[in-house]
Design a protein around this motif. Sequence first.
Motif, PDB file in Angstrom:
ATOM      1  N   GLY A  76       0.798  -1.229   0.000  1.00 19.03           N
ATOM      2  CA  GLY A  76       0.000   0.000   0.000  1.00 19.03           C
ATOM      3  C   GLY A  76       0.825   1.270   0.000  1.00 19.03           C
ATOM      4  N   ASP A  77       2.160   1.167   0.031  1.00 23.41           N
ATOM      5  CA  ASP A  77       3.053   2.340  -0.031  1.00 23.41           C
ATOM      6  C   ASP A  77       2.837   3.337   1.101  1.00 23.41           C
ATOM      7  N   CYS A  78       2.329   2.910   2.245  1.00 24.29           N
ATOM      8  CA  CYS A  78       2.042   3.875   3.312  1.00 24.29           C
ATOM      9  C   CYS A  78       3.300   4.670   3.679  1.00 24.29           C
ATOM     10  N   THR A 120      -0.771  22.265  -1.933  1.00 26.43           N
ATOM     11  CA  THR A 120       0.127  21.278  -1.342  1.00 26.43           C
ATOM     12  C   THR A 120      -0.490  20.693  -0.081  1.00 26.43           C
ATOM     13  N   LEU A 121      -0.459  19.353   0.010  1.00 25.17           N
ATOM     14  CA  LEU A 121      -0.938  18.667   1.206  1.00 25.17           C
ATOM     15  C   LEU A 121       0.260  18.075   1.928  1.00 25.17           C
ATOM     16  N   TYR A 122       0.136  17.905   3.226  1.00 24.53           N
ATOM     17  CA  TYR A 122       1.191  17.245   3.993  1.00 24.53           C
ATOM     18  C   TYR A 122       0.617  15.986   4.616  1.00 24.53           C
ATOM     19  N   ALA A 123       1.273  14.852   4.375  1.00 23.66           N
ATOM     20  CA  ALA A 123       0.778  13.595   4.920  1.00 23.66           C
ATOM     21  C   ALA A 123       0.924  13.621   6.440  1.00 23.66           C
ATOM     22  N   SER A 153      -4.548   7.299  19.589  1.00 24.27           N
ATOM     23  CA  SER A 153      -5.841   7.247  20.273  1.00 24.27           C
ATOM     24  C   SER A 153      -6.964   6.822  19.323  1.00 24.27           C
ATOM     25  N   TRP A 154      -6.593   6.291  18.146  1.00 24.35           N
ATOM     26  CA  TRP A 154      -7.605   5.870  17.173  1.00 24.35           C
ATOM     27  C   TRP A 154      -7.982   4.415  17.408  1.00 24.35           C
ATOM     28  N   SER A 155      -9.289   4.152  17.493  1.00 30.73           N
ATOM     29  CA  SER A 155      -9.765   2.762  17.562  1.00 30.73           C
ATOM     30  C   SER A 155      -9.649   2.142  16.173  1.00 30.73           C
ATOM     31  N   ALA A 179     -12.167   3.723  13.945  1.00 31.09           N
ATOM     32  CA  ALA A 179     -11.789   5.043  13.432  1.00 31.09           C
ATOM     33  C   ALA A 179     -10.806   4.881  12.269  1.00 31.09           C
ATOM     34  N   PHE A 180      -9.859   3.934  12.403  1.00 33.67           N
ATOM     35  CA  PHE A 180      -8.884   3.691  11.353  1.00 33.67           C
ATOM     36  C   PHE A 180      -9.583   3.210  10.078  1.00 33.67           C
ATOM     37  N   LYS A 181     -10.510   2.254  10.236  1.00 33.26           N
ATOM     38  CA  LYS A 181     -11.209   1.728   9.056  1.00 33.26           C
ATOM     39  C   LYS A 181     -12.025   2.829   8.385  1.00 33.26           C
ATOM     40  N   LEU A 188     -11.084  13.932   5.009  1.00 35.35           N
ATOM     41  CA  LEU A 188      -9.688  13.880   4.568  1.00 35.35           C
ATOM     42  C   LEU A 188      -9.631  14.012   3.044  1.00 35.35           C
ATOM     43  N   TYR A 189      -8.529  14.584   2.566  1.00 34.08           N
ATOM     44  CA  TYR A 189      -8.352  14.739   1.122  1.00 34.08           C
ATOM     45  C   TYR A 189      -8.055  13.387   0.476  1.00 34.08           C
ATOM     46  N   PRO A 190      -8.548  13.232  -0.764  1.00 33.65           N
ATOM     47  CA  PRO A 190      -8.336  11.942  -1.439  1.00 33.65           C
ATOM     48  C   PRO A 190      -6.885  11.715  -1.894  1.00 33.65           C
ATOM     49  N   ALA A 191      -5.952  12.589  -1.475  1.00 40.26           N
ATOM     50  CA  ALA A 191      -4.536  12.270  -1.687  1.00 40.26           C
ATOM     51  C   ALA A 191      -4.209  10.991  -0.939  1.00 40.26           C
ATOM     52  N   LEU A 192      -4.834  10.785   0.222  1.00 39.58           N
ATOM     53  CA  LEU A 192      -4.853   9.459   0.852  1.00 39.58           C
ATOM     54  C   LEU A 192      -5.793   8.642  -0.036  1.00 39.58           C
ATOM     55  N   PRO A 193      -5.261   7.653  -0.762  1.00 39.86           N
ATOM     56  CA  PRO A 193      -6.106   7.047  -1.824  1.00 39.86           C
ATOM     57  C   PRO A 193      -7.204   6.141  -1.282  1.00 39.86           C
ATOM     58  N   HIS A 206      -9.287   3.801  -3.379  1.00 39.17           N
ATOM     59  CA  HIS A 206      -8.792   2.432  -3.581  1.00 39.17           C
ATOM     60  C   HIS A 206      -8.848   1.603  -2.294  1.00 39.17           C
ATOM     61  N   TYR A 207      -8.401   2.214  -1.191  1.00 39.32           N
ATOM     62  CA  TYR A 207      -8.304   1.434   0.041  1.00 39.32           C
ATOM     63  C   TYR A 207      -9.667   0.937   0.519  1.00 39.32           C
ATOM     64  N   ARG A 208     -10.754   1.609   0.103  1.00 41.06           N
ATOM     65  CA  ARG A 208     -12.075   1.145   0.541  1.00 41.06           C
ATOM     66  C   ARG A 208     -12.450  -0.193  -0.085  1.00 41.06           C
ATOM     67  N   ALA A 223      -4.996  -6.000   9.952  1.00 44.16           N
ATOM     68  CA  ALA A 223      -3.571  -6.330  10.008  1.00 44.16           C
ATOM     69  C   ALA A 223      -2.719  -5.061   9.883  1.00 44.16           C
ATOM     70  N   ILE A 224      -3.112  -4.160   8.986  1.00 41.53           N
ATOM     71  CA  ILE A 224      -2.347  -2.918   8.820  1.00 41.53           C
ATOM     72  C   ILE A 224      -2.439  -2.076  10.106  1.00 41.53           C
ATOM     73  N   TYR A 225      -3.625  -2.058  10.704  1.00 42.05           N
ATOM     74  CA  TYR A 225      -3.800  -1.347  11.976  1.00 42.05           C
ATOM     75  C   TYR A 225      -2.848  -1.918  13.027  1.00 42.05           C
ATOM     76  N   GLY A 267      -2.664  -1.579  -3.719  1.00 41.41           N
ATOM     77  CA  GLY A 267      -1.622  -1.114  -4.652  1.00 41.41           C
ATOM     78  C   GLY A 267      -1.943   0.238  -5.281  1.00 41.41           C
ATOM     79  N   HIS A 268      -3.205   0.617  -5.324  1.00 45.45           N
ATOM     80  CA  HIS A 268      -3.700   1.867  -5.923  1.00 45.45           C
ATOM     81  C   HIS A 268      -2.910   2.280  -7.171  1.00 45.45           C
ATOM     82  N   CYS A 269      -2.641   1.290  -8.023  1.00 48.57           N
ATOM     83  CA  CYS A 269      -1.858   1.562  -9.240  1.00 48.57           C
ATOM     84  C   CYS A 269      -2.555   2.604 -10.117  1.00 48.57           C
TER      85      CYS A 269
HETATM   86  C1  HEC Z   1      -0.254   8.961  -2.087  1.00 44.81           C
HETATM   87  C2  HEC Z   1       0.084   9.323  -0.721  1.00 44.81           C
HETATM   88  C3  HEC Z   1      -0.456   8.491   0.420  1.00 44.81           C
HETATM   89  C4  HEC Z   1      -0.400   7.131   0.570  1.00 44.81           C
HETATM   90  C5  HEC Z   1       0.176   6.104  -0.401  1.00 44.81           C
HETATM   91  C6  HEC Z   1      -0.954   6.848   1.869  1.00 44.81           C
HETATM   92  N1  HEC Z   1      -1.371   8.002   2.477  1.00 44.81           N
HETATM   93 FE1  HEC Z   1      -2.261   8.129   4.292  1.00 44.81          FE
HETATM   94  N2  HEC Z   1      -2.536  10.148   3.983  1.00 44.81           N
HETATM   95  C7  HEC Z   1      -2.017  10.875   2.945  1.00 44.81           C
HETATM   96  C8  HEC Z   1      -2.320  12.284   3.146  1.00 44.81           C
HETATM   97  C9  HEC Z   1      -1.914  13.427   2.224  1.00 44.81           C
HETATM   98  C10 HEC Z   1      -3.062  12.366   4.344  1.00 44.81           C
HETATM   99  C11 HEC Z   1      -3.636  13.646   4.968  1.00 44.81           C
HETATM  100  C12 HEC Z   1      -4.930  13.956   4.290  1.00 44.81           C
HETATM  101  C13 HEC Z   1      -5.578  15.223   4.824  1.00 44.81           C
HETATM  102  O1  HEC Z   1      -4.901  16.071   5.418  1.00 44.81           O
HETATM  103  O2  HEC Z   1      -6.790  15.356   4.621  1.00 44.81           O
HETATM  104  C14 HEC Z   1      -3.175  11.007   4.840  1.00 44.81           C
HETATM  105  C15 HEC Z   1      -3.866  10.663   6.004  1.00 44.81           C
HETATM  106  C16 HEC Z   1      -3.913   9.376   6.536  1.00 44.81           C
HETATM  107  C17 HEC Z   1      -4.627   9.031   7.740  1.00 44.81           C
HETATM  108  C18 HEC Z   1      -5.403  10.009   8.637  1.00 44.81           C
HETATM  109  C19 HEC Z   1      -4.489  10.508   9.703  1.00 44.81           C
HETATM  110  C20 HEC Z   1      -5.027  11.684  10.470  1.00 44.81           C
HETATM  111  O3  HEC Z   1      -4.402  12.036  11.504  1.00 44.81           O
HETATM  112  O4  HEC Z   1      -6.031  12.290  10.065  1.00 44.81           O
HETATM  113  C21 HEC Z   1      -4.426   7.691   7.960  1.00 44.81           C
HETATM  114  C22 HEC Z   1      -4.954   6.844   9.112  1.00 44.81           C
HETATM  115  C23 HEC Z   1      -3.606   7.205   6.870  1.00 44.81           C
HETATM  116  N3  HEC Z   1      -3.322   8.252   6.018  1.00 44.81           N
HETATM  117  C24 HEC Z   1      -3.176   5.908   6.740  1.00 44.81           C
HETATM  118  C25 HEC Z   1      -2.508   5.412   5.622  1.00 44.81           C
HETATM  119  C26 HEC Z   1      -2.178   4.012   5.433  1.00 44.81           C
HETATM  120  C27 HEC Z   1      -2.442   2.900   6.436  1.00 44.81           C
HETATM  121  C28 HEC Z   1      -1.584   3.910   4.215  1.00 44.81           C
HETATM  122  C29 HEC Z   1      -1.095   2.670   3.499  1.00 44.81           C
HETATM  123  C30 HEC Z   1      -2.036   1.574   3.359  1.00 44.81           C
HETATM  124  C31 HEC Z   1      -1.551   5.260   3.642  1.00 44.81           C
HETATM  125  N4  HEC Z   1      -2.100   6.136   4.527  1.00 44.81           N
HETATM  126  C32 HEC Z   1      -1.037   5.572   2.403  1.00 44.81           C
HETATM  127  C33 HEC Z   1      -1.323  10.374   1.868  1.00 44.81           C
HETATM  128  C34 HEC Z   1      -1.077   9.025   1.615  1.00 44.81           C
END
Ligand code: HEC
Length: 431
Positions: A56-58, A82-85, A98-100, A103-105, A119-124, A127-129, A138-140, A202-204
């Motif tokens: 998943g490239d987390c 620009t977003l910051y992960a 503190s996330w259950s 909450a993670f799911k 959350l912004y869809p930059a977190l893909p 795909h992850y849904r 397991a990832i949690y 993989g969110h290819c």
């Molecule tokens: C392409 C980049 C990208 C990938 C790959 C990615 N994330 Fe993220 N993720 C983000 C960004 C950007 C945010 C913040 C989004 C926002 O600010 O709305 C985020 C937010 C999150 C959050 C919310 C955290 C919070 O404090 O709100 C979780 C949980 C998370 N990601 C888990 C994961 C996991 C688990 C994986 C791997 C399976 C993953 N992410 C892969 C970019 C990514």
Amino acid sequence: MKPIKWAFGGALACLLGVGAFAGISYRSALPPIPPPAADGFPAELVAKGATLAAIGDCVVCHTADQGAAYAGGRALPTPFGTLYASNITPDAATGIGSWSLDAFKRAMRDGVGRDGSHLYPALPYDHYRRVHDGDLEAIYAFLMTRQPVSAPAKPNDMIFPLGFRPLLAGWKLMFLHQPEFQPVPGRDAQWNRGAYLVEGLGHCGGCHSPRNLAGAEEDGSSAYSGGVAEGWTAPALTAASRAPVPWTADSLYAYLRAGLDGRHGVAAGPMGPVVHGLSRAPEADVRAIAVYIASLSAPPGGAGQPADRPPAIDRADRAAQADPAGAALFAGACAGCHEAGAPMLTQGRPPLATATALQLDEPANALRAILNGIHPPAGAAGPAMPPFTASLTDAQAARIAAYLRTRFSDRPAWTDLEQAAAEIREEDTRQ
Ligand code: HEC
Ligand code: HEC
Ligand code: HEC
């Protein structure tokens, strides 16, 4: 601000407005939990989570340059700002300690933070849904057993009005409908495993599919037909592929596992970290991904090369006559590695004639390889090429790229190469 960004932003804002007015934006906060004890998770679950997180490239997005793994802070440029992960280590105050599990799911499937904000869809999550419950658990478990790191989130810098998170509800209303993955009947278990991993973790398609004006991926027949990623072109993985030698499941496996296949180019740019993740995934999973991707370009009704794809070509003489200056630069800077008979080629590295980068409509990948070089994607043993930013001017880099196009491709010449080289160089100095 460039006008193009405003055009994008305007289209997106209209769509988002729909959602805001529909009043569907509210999501409740989920109660915080005391950070779970790391030894409370079974070791096999944590190990499974580690390989799934690699697919998943987390770590790629959630780790800043030189920063602690998963502690966030990496800047992700989008057409909308620009977003910051975020910090996803189990730190209670600044991470997800503190996330259950619920909450993670919810974040992974619906793109909603523990506090209820969108959350912004930059977190893909589109795909992850698609990922099954057990895999998210397991990832949690894997994340909750990492070292907690205190690192407050950096504020995002989005163009007006997109910094206002409730607007994202409108985007979701329009584009977030992907169901959990269901196996496709009539396909075998390996193909279905590949489909599950490619479309889910993989969110290819996040890079390899084109996106609409609101930044959502196009699906259906456009899926995997090519997209952009951080200024690179993510080539088509369908029958529209420009690879001079058609991809097979075996060559895809080699490329995805090690970043290099003897009959194709190298996994450079944003594809490098993807391969780095896959190099740590179970072999059977990478094979399944290769089988599924190979099936995307299989023409309906049987094997064979799509008719409009020229075979690998190398017209050294024609190119030298047409462009003596380009040929001379190539002979000086590149031939020692890339000309027939060079040690690198006798060791089985692919000739430039097989590189997809030289067949694409956009010169970005070729210019970025030349200016920035190629860093080994899968550990220190991978292929490397030195950067030429210091030794070539923009005009020289452009000359060489034009020469490569003439020599190795029958496609139309690239235009505005010098300006493209200047832009790449400027981007690099800004970072
Ligand atoms: C392409 C980049 C990208 C990938 C790959 C990615 N994330 Fe993220 N993720 C983000 C960004 C950007 C945010 C913040 C989004 C926002 O600010 O709305 C985020 C937010 C999150 C959050 C919310 C955290 C919070 O404090 O709100 C979780 C949980 C998370 N990601 C888990 C994961 C996991 C688990 C994986 C791997 C399976 C993953 N992410 C892969 C970019 C990514
Ligand atoms: C972060 C963006 C990104 C993601 C995610 C991504 N790719 Fe890529 N991919 C790229 C880029 C950019 C290239 C071009 C690399 C180059 O020119 O060296 C590429 C190249 C490729 C190629 C070579 C194509 C060719 O004809 O040369 C294959 C195959 C590939 N990717 C498969 C995948 C698979 C399978 C996944 C999911 C497991 C994936 N990619 C996920 C960005 C991405
Ligand atoms: C020290 C050896 C070396 C030199 C010098 C070198 N390269 Fe490379 N180059 C590599 C390696 C290694 C790769 C990756 C393996 C492969 O694709 O063959 C590569 C790959 C490439 C690719 C394919 C990128 C992709 O995405 O598939 C291009 C294009 C390229 N080089 C162009 C050049 C040009 C132009 C020059 C001269 C300015 C040059 N190289 C000089 C070693 C070198």
